[in-house]
Design an enzyme around this catalytic site. Structure first.
Site, PDB file in Angstrom:
ATOM      1  N   ARG A 150      45.106  49.794  36.430  1.00  0.00           N
ATOM      2  CA  ARG A 150      44.696  49.833  37.830  1.00  0.00           C
ATOM      3  C   ARG A 150      45.484  50.879  38.604  1.00  0.00           C
ATOM      4  NH1 ARG A 150      45.101  44.441  41.551  1.00  0.00           N
ATOM      5  NH2 ARG A 150      47.155  44.370  40.575  1.00  0.00           N
ATOM      6  N   GLU A 322      46.962  29.220  42.485  1.00  0.00           N
ATOM      7  CA  GLU A 322      46.897  30.384  43.370  1.00  0.00           C
ATOM      8  C   GLU A 322      45.787  30.121  44.381  1.00  0.00           C
ATOM      9  OE1 GLU A 322      47.374  34.307  41.670  1.00  0.00           O
ATOM     10  OE2 GLU A 322      45.610  35.021  42.756  1.00  0.00           O
TER      11      GLU A 322
END
Length: 334
Positions: A150, A322
């Site tokens: 990324r 999360e």
């Protein structure tokens, strides 16, 4: 233009011309590919009898659609939503560059090429999903491999890797391809950081050769609307995991971090204040047995807010949950 977010445990049946894109979350029995870009988050749901949740972004302006290098996308005025899925098996795997790293870099290269071609260069939000996120291959955890790919794409495509980077999540699903959904516009979003945490892009090298390329949240703007994106948020203070092995403690710390990002948003927003009970949440839970305890902790903190609970793996093996969130406010006319 007005953007509306809808989350429902039922299939969406609306004017398809108003749909910018969306996601299907859960374990669908097998459905036809829709005319709009739709990310598939194939994972068990908790707290509902529904097989799937459908999340849909609706607009009140005409949409145009396209396909670009495997990206399905739709655009309405100056807002674009797209989805790309890549099979890691299509990429070479070596000790120098794993298949996931190569696929991640290529996916973001393609995204940035599309955004440049559409003259909407600014990435506001990204949703990243991959298989076996915590497994180590080629001597490195797969999440860290993803971070290398990324960040390399961000730098190669002349995007910075610190500061004004998009809100994002990175989640592990069983047997999933690399899947990235994204939203972008013509102007940079306002990045939000959390004073309780080190910015992810400044993490020390203990967490891998490349730091994660995302902000803790972002405020983005349509002509008459303000969008608040809160990235995937976990039980991390500074850069270290807090309350390992304790799902209730991790839930409290995660929500304390979300509250801190909301406070930062309220310092920078152009509208009235955001409050926790008015956000829409997606909650990723690693272990099914922890769901009841996590829901019990969340309920007094968020009230009647929309909550979708999904079983999934988190970017660190010692993190048990999360939480990500979204909200929108209308801007006052001058």
């Amino acid at each position: 233009m007005n953007l509306e977010f809808l989350s429902s445990p039922f299939a969406v049946s609306r004017e398809t011309g108003r749909i910018l894109g969306g996601a299907v979350i859960g374990e669908p029995p097998g459905a036809a590919v829709p005319a709009w870009p739709e990310q598939r988050v194939i994972a068990p749901l908790f707290g509902t009898n529904a097989a799937v949740f459908q999340e849909t972004w609706l607009v009140d302006q005409p949409v145009s659609s396209g396909q670009s290098e495997g990206i399905a996308w739709r655009r309405s005025d100056d807002l674009l939503y797209g989805v790309i899925e890549l099979d890691e098996a299509a990429f070479p795997d070596s000790t120098e560059c794993s298949a996931l790293q190569a696929a991640s870099e290529e996916a973001y290269r393609r995204i940035f090429r599309l955004l440049d071609a559409q003259q909407l260069p600014h990435l506001w939000r990204a949703w990243n999903y991959m298989a076996e996120i915590n497994r180590e291959t080629n001597g490195l955890e797969r999440y860290r491999q993803f971070n290398i790919g990324r960040q390399d794409a961000f730098l190669e495509c002349h995007r910075g890797a610190t500061g004004n980077v998009p809100a994002a999540c990175a989640i592990g699903l069983a047997g999933a391809p690399l899947s990235i959904a994204f939203m972008a516009g013509p102007a940079p979003a306002v990045p939000l950081e959390n004073p309780r945490q080190v910015s992810a892009y400044n993490y020390p090298s203990d967490y891998g050769p490349r730091s994660p390329t995302f902000s803790r949240g972002a405020l983005a703007y349509l002509p008459a609307q303000e969008l608040l994106f809160i990235s995937g948020t976990a039980s991390i203070v500074g850069h270290q995991t807090v309350a390992p092995g304790d799902p209730a403690g991790q839930c409290r710390e995660s929500m304390a971090n979300i509250a801190a990002v909301v406070t930062e948003a309220n310092r920078k927003c152009r509208t009235g204040p955001y409050v926790l009970s008015q956000l829409s949440y997606r909650v990723y839970v690693r272990r099914a047995d922890d769901f009841g305890m996590i829901r019990e902790e969340l309920t007094p903190l968020v009230g009647a807010a929309d909550l979708v609970f999904v079983q999934a793996d988190i970017c660190r093996s010692d993190l048990l949950l999360e939480i990500e969130a979204f909200a929108t406010h209308m801007l006052e006319e001058n």
